[in-house]
Design a protein around this motif. Structure first.
Motif, PDB file in Angstrom:
ATOM      1  N   PHE A 215       2.447   1.689  -3.380  1.00  0.00           N
ATOM      2  CA  PHE A 215       1.456   2.199  -4.326  1.00  0.00           C
ATOM      3  C   PHE A 215       1.218   3.684  -4.111  1.00  0.00           C
ATOM      4  O   PHE A 215       1.129   4.463  -5.068  1.00  0.00           O
ATOM      5  CB  PHE A 215       0.144   1.432  -4.162  1.00  0.00           C
ATOM      6  CG  PHE A 215      -0.960   1.934  -5.049  1.00  0.00           C
ATOM      7  CD1 PHE A 215      -1.006   1.585  -6.396  1.00  0.00           C
ATOM      8  CD2 PHE A 215      -1.950   2.784  -4.557  1.00  0.00           C
ATOM      9  CE1 PHE A 215      -2.017   2.056  -7.226  1.00  0.00           C
ATOM     10  CE2 PHE A 215      -2.953   3.265  -5.373  1.00  0.00           C
ATOM     11  CZ  PHE A 215      -2.984   2.897  -6.709  1.00  0.00           C
ATOM     12  N   LEU A 216       1.131   4.123  -2.821  1.00  0.00           N
ATOM     13  CA  LEU A 216       0.902   5.526  -2.514  1.00  0.00           C
ATOM     14  C   LEU A 216       2.058   6.398  -3.012  1.00  0.00           C
ATOM     15  O   LEU A 216       1.844   7.463  -3.594  1.00  0.00           O
ATOM     16  CB  LEU A 216       0.719   5.693  -1.001  1.00  0.00           C
ATOM     17  CG  LEU A 216       0.366   7.095  -0.495  1.00  0.00           C
ATOM     18  CD1 LEU A 216      -0.964   7.564  -1.066  1.00  0.00           C
ATOM     19  CD2 LEU A 216       0.334   7.119   1.035  1.00  0.00           C
TER      20      LEU A 216
ATOM     21  N   ARG B 291       8.175  15.228 -12.877  1.00  0.00           N
ATOM     22  CA  ARG B 291       8.077  13.948 -13.586  1.00  0.00           C
ATOM     23  C   ARG B 291       8.583  14.023 -15.028  1.00  0.00           C
ATOM     24  O   ARG B 291       9.321  13.137 -15.470  1.00  0.00           O
ATOM     25  CB  ARG B 291       6.634  13.450 -13.551  1.00  0.00           C
ATOM     26  CG  ARG B 291       6.422  12.135 -14.293  1.00  0.00           C
ATOM     27  CD  ARG B 291       4.958  11.728 -14.304  1.00  0.00           C
ATOM     28  NE  ARG B 291       4.735  10.556 -15.116  1.00  0.00           N
ATOM     29  CZ  ARG B 291       3.527  10.067 -15.399  1.00  0.00           C
ATOM     30  NH1 ARG B 291       2.442  10.669 -14.934  1.00  0.00           N
ATOM     31  NH2 ARG B 291       3.397   8.990 -16.155  1.00  0.00           N
TER      32      ARG B 291
ATOM     33  N   ARG C  80       0.835  -1.209   0.000  1.00  0.00           N
ATOM     34  CA  ARG C  80       0.000   0.000   0.000  1.00  0.00           C
ATOM     35  C   ARG C  80       0.861   1.248   0.000  1.00  0.00           C
ATOM     36  O   ARG C  80       0.567   2.226  -0.694  1.00  0.00           O
ATOM     37  CB  ARG C  80      -0.921  -0.018   1.217  1.00  0.00           C
ATOM     38  CG  ARG C  80      -2.037  -1.046   1.147  1.00  0.00           C
ATOM     39  CD  ARG C  80      -2.810  -1.081   2.452  1.00  0.00           C
ATOM     40  NE  ARG C  80      -3.413   0.213   2.742  1.00  0.00           N
ATOM     41  CZ  ARG C  80      -3.695   0.631   3.963  1.00  0.00           C
ATOM     42  NH1 ARG C  80      -3.412  -0.117   5.017  1.00  0.00           N
ATOM     43  NH2 ARG C  80      -4.241   1.825   4.147  1.00  0.00           N
TER      44      ARG C  80
ATOM     45  N   ARG D  96       4.217   5.627  -5.411  1.00  0.00           N
ATOM     46  CA  ARG D  96       4.244   5.640  -6.875  1.00  0.00           C
ATOM     47  C   ARG D  96       3.133   6.535  -7.434  1.00  0.00           C
ATOM     48  O   ARG D  96       3.310   7.192  -8.460  1.00  0.00           O
ATOM     49  CB  ARG D  96       4.074   4.209  -7.408  1.00  0.00           C
ATOM     50  CG  ARG D  96       5.163   3.235  -7.051  1.00  0.00           C
ATOM     51  CD  ARG D  96       6.491   3.541  -7.727  1.00  0.00           C
ATOM     52  NE  ARG D  96       7.244   4.566  -7.053  1.00  0.00           N
ATOM     53  CZ  ARG D  96       7.954   4.364  -5.948  1.00  0.00           C
ATOM     54  NH1 ARG D  96       8.002   3.182  -5.372  1.00  0.00           N
ATOM     55  NH2 ARG D  96       8.638   5.350  -5.397  1.00  0.00           N
ATOM     56  N   GLU D  97       1.982   6.527  -6.733  1.00  0.00           N
ATOM     57  CA  GLU D  97       0.877   7.371  -7.178  1.00  0.00           C
ATOM     58  C   GLU D  97       1.260   8.838  -7.093  1.00  0.00           C
ATOM     59  O   GLU D  97       0.985   9.622  -8.015  1.00  0.00           O
ATOM     60  CB  GLU D  97      -0.357   7.081  -6.321  1.00  0.00           C
ATOM     61  CG  GLU D  97      -1.625   7.738  -6.840  1.00  0.00           C
ATOM     62  CD  GLU D  97      -2.842   7.338  -6.030  1.00  0.00           C
ATOM     63  OE1 GLU D  97      -3.952   7.365  -6.592  1.00  0.00           O
ATOM     64  OE2 GLU D  97      -2.704   7.005  -4.832  1.00  0.00           O
ATOM     65  N   GLU D  98       1.907   9.230  -5.977  1.00  0.00           N
ATOM     66  CA  GLU D  98       2.343  10.619  -5.850  1.00  0.00           C
ATOM     67  C   GLU D  98       3.435  10.937  -6.866  1.00  0.00           C
ATOM     68  O   GLU D  98       3.437  12.010  -7.474  1.00  0.00           O
ATOM     69  CB  GLU D  98       2.851  10.884  -4.431  1.00  0.00           C
ATOM     70  CG  GLU D  98       3.264  12.337  -4.235  1.00  0.00           C
ATOM     71  CD  GLU D  98       3.716  12.632  -2.824  1.00  0.00           C
ATOM     72  OE1 GLU D  98       3.010  13.382  -2.137  1.00  0.00           O
ATOM     73  OE2 GLU D  98       4.777  12.121  -2.424  1.00  0.00           O
ATOM     74  N   GLU D  99       4.349  10.008  -7.057  1.00  0.00           N
ATOM     75  CA  GLU D  99       5.430  10.224  -8.017  1.00  0.00           C
ATOM     76  C   GLU D  99       4.880  10.420  -9.421  1.00  0.00           C
ATOM     77  O   GLU D  99       5.405  11.200 -10.218  1.00  0.00           O
ATOM     78  CB  GLU D  99       6.390   9.034  -7.974  1.00  0.00           C
ATOM     79  CG  GLU D  99       7.653   9.223  -8.762  1.00  0.00           C
ATOM     80  CD  GLU D  99       8.591   8.037  -8.622  1.00  0.00           C
ATOM     81  OE1 GLU D  99       8.576   7.170  -9.524  1.00  0.00           O
ATOM     82  OE2 GLU D  99       9.310   7.952  -7.615  1.00  0.00           O
ATOM     83  N   GLY D 100       3.774   9.726  -9.719  1.00  0.00           N
ATOM     84  CA  GLY D 100       3.177   9.838 -11.044  1.00  0.00           C
ATOM     85  C   GLY D 100       2.624  11.216 -11.339  1.00  0.00           C
ATOM     86  O   GLY D 100       2.483  11.601 -12.501  1.00  0.00           O
ATOM     87  N   SER D 101       2.301  11.976 -10.279  1.00  0.00           N
ATOM     88  CA  SER D 101       1.784  13.331 -10.475  1.00  0.00           C
ATOM     89  C   SER D 101       2.791  14.390 -10.050  1.00  0.00           C
ATOM     90  O   SER D 101       2.432  15.566  -9.921  1.00  0.00           O
ATOM     91  CB  SER D 101       0.487  13.510  -9.666  1.00  0.00           C
ATOM     92  OG  SER D 101       0.736  13.329  -8.278  1.00  0.00           O
TER      93      SER D 101
END
Length: 598
Positions: free
Chosen positions: A61-62, A73, A58, A64-69
């Motif tokens: 995932f959190l 980037r 979890r 990576r989710e923040e890194e994606g935005s």
């Protein structure tokens, strides 16, 4: 109705005596079962690897989710092998300096005076940064793209301007806001320079009869600068007049960080220093020389283009002999001539890529003037744009935001400005100073007068500072949606008391929100101390690197690339700028690997 005893109830609870685990004494309990062994249950759950794995997934995932935005980037995803290696090396250097150069951060001992706080007070750290920091040496080598927030009179250090004044023994004059009768007067007075005809009536600033009034007919507040320089050491136990003036023109560590200093106090001191610069620059020979040396300074800083902000409310500058005056058109001609001369020198050396696009001018006027005067200022700006379409690139209102007036005070004039530009088929975007404040009320008592609201409503292309924007969640979204770029000036914000050091600055919040930003030095000659080479943008990029643990080489690149995107260069020029920057950036990353890879 039947009365029930206090312990009676229609349904009796089963009660038992439960022994106290510590004393063995029995107390009333709700069950006969022995109490659970909390330690055993806790130990059992700490060994539950399934739950631990779920938590780890979890969190991954959190992250990576923040890194994606993440705001940087695009730079991370397009990074070359050399850039990724350089980013790792710079991270290691930064953390090593944080632990060793500035004292062990894990130590609980009270640090000595020699132990500095990385990312702490800039002026306190400045000498140590410049002499011992590898990270700062790396920042000096960094290609920085475009410099978009730089006040015209504040790129070069005062020492050079004062030296130039020596060559005007008959026509450079000084006045004071009070007689200098005692050394204590030296600290509180404000000084102003001006070039005037040699026969200008003079007075003695060191006399009790000195009258500083300069607006009344027949007033004579001026003293010849050469005479002042000769007299000052005799009055001040050998203290050199030029040394004293340089100190007046630069904010000092003790007056910035002094315990009794206030926001209003440091702004007043800043305005004094700004006015002292003005007359040392605003005459024809200095004006010409200043342009060339300012470009040389930016080339040393690896800046390829700049947008300068002159205060153009004073419509004339004098000639060196004080006999002639140069209007705004003549001043623009001087700028163009000196830029062309410098570009030709670079071309002759096959170095035009170092400064290929010259400079543009953002027309600045103070926010404190009456509406009728603002109307004439806007008309002057439009006329200059019509005459110099490739030079004038924006319009700005400047001045301390905790004093009148807010941008909306001039809304009628600003809206007319926009419509006039449309009618004339010219483009003069707004580049407002906004959010450079802690009160954020536009110099009024009403929070709705924040200059940030008007910046959105008037479709500003960029704003200067934006420090207080995180107070407005909706406006944060509007800035992101409209792609309004923020011209960050971290050192300026610290020295003018918006934050105590760069680690308290709001720039990480602005970037995390996805708002495009650039890094700028604002008034470097006032903020960098009395030195020959200010390294102004190198200091700023160093500060943002040590001010946030999430900043990286990739972040540096994104900030520099945004400076190209949100500049006033043409689309074709931007493409050329990106080509040059990409080549220089790869060379920079390889330089880091070659010099620090071991």
């Amino acid at each position: 109705m039947q009365n029930l005893a206090i312990n009676d109830s229609p349904r009796k609870r089963k009660r038992s005596l439960t022994p106290n685990p510590l004393t063995g004494e029995k107390k009333m309990g709700s069950t006969d079962a022995p109490p659970p062994n909390v330690d055993e249950v806790f130990t059992q759950h700490t060994q539950d690897t399934a739950q631990q794995q779920i938590y780890a997934k979890r969190k991954e995932f959190l992250l990576r989710e923040e890194e994606g935005s993440a705001w940087d980037r695009p730079a991370r995803e397009s990074a070359s092998e050399a850039e990724n290696r350089a980013a790792q090396l710079v991270w290691e250097i930064r953390e090593d300096e944080r632990d060793n150069l500035f004292g062990n951060k894990a130590s609980e001992a009270i640090p000595g005076p020699e132990t500095l706080d990385m990312g702490g007070q800039f002026l306190t750290n400045k000498k140590r940064i410049e002499t011992k920091s590898r990270l700062f040496r790396i920042a000096q080598q960094m290609p920085k793209g475009c410099h978009l927030h730089l006040h015209f009179n504040a790129e070069l250090q005062p020492a050079g301007l004062i030296e130039w004044a020596r060559y005007l023994p008959d026509t450079m004059f000084i006045r004071s806001t009070q007689p200098l009768l005692d050394p204590k007067d030296d600290d509180v007075t404000e000084i102003v320079f001006n070039v005037m005809p040699a026969d200008t009536p003079t007075s003695d600033i060191f006399s009790s009869d000195y009258n500083p009034e300069f607006k009344a007919p027949g007033s004579r507040p001026w003293m010849n600068w050469k005479t002042f320089r000769e007299e000052f050491p005799r009055r001040r136990n050998g203290l050199d007049a030029e040394t004293w003036v340089r100190k007046k023109m630069v904010l000092q560590e003790d007056e910035v960080y002094g315990m009794k200093q206030t926001v209003n106090g440091i702004w007043a001191r800043f305005n004094q220093a700004t006015r002292a610069f003005k007359g040392l620059l605003n005459y024809d020979d200095a004006y010409r020389r200043y342009i060339g040396e300012a470009i040389d300074s930016m080339i040393r800083e690896r800046v390829m283009y700049t947008e300068l902000r002159p205060m153009l409310m004073d419509k004339f500058i004098p000639s060196t002999d004080g006999q002639r005056r140069y209007d705004l058109r003549a001043q623009m001609d001087i700028i163009l001539e000196e830029v062309a001369k410098k570009k030709q020198e670079l071309k002759n050396r096959n170095e035009l890529d170092k400064f290929p696009f010259g400079v543009k001018i953002i027309y600045c006027t103070p926010r404190s003037i009456p509406k009728q005067k603002m109307r004439s200022e806007m008309q002057d700006c439009i006329n200059l744009k019509l005459q110099y379409p490739d030079l004038i690139c924006g319009f700005d209102l400047v001045g301390a935001e905790d004093r009148p007036n807010h941008i909306g005070f001039y809304k009628d004039e600003l809206l007319a400005f926009v419509e006039t530009c449309k009618s004339l088929k010219i483009d003069i975007p707004f580049m407002f100073h906004a959010g450079e404040t802690l009160l954020d009320t536009g110099g009024s008592k009403d929070p709705q007068n924040s200059n940030l609201y008007d910046s959105v409503l008037l479709n500003a292309k960029r704003i200067g500072h934006g420090y207080s924007l995180p107070r407005h969640p909706l406006l944060m979204e509007k800035f992101k949606e409209k792609k309004i770029c923020i011209e960050l000036c971290p050192i300026s914000n610290e020295l003018l008391h918006l934050c105590r050091n760069v680690k308290e600055h709001t720039f990480p919040q602005l970037l995390a929100a996805g708002i495009p930003c650039t890094v700028n030095s604002d008034n470097p000659s006032l903020f960098r101390g009395d030195c020959r080479n200010s390294s102004s943008l190198s200091h700023e990029f160093y500060q943002v690197m040590v001010g946030s643990p999430t900043m990286s080489v990739h972040g540096w690149r994104q900030l520099a690339e945004w400076s190209i995107t949100f500049s006033c260069l043409s689309d074709m020029e931007k493409e050329e700028a990106r080509r040059i920057f990409k080549r220089e950036w790869e060379g920079f990353c390889c330089w880091i690997v070659d010099n620090y890879g071991h």
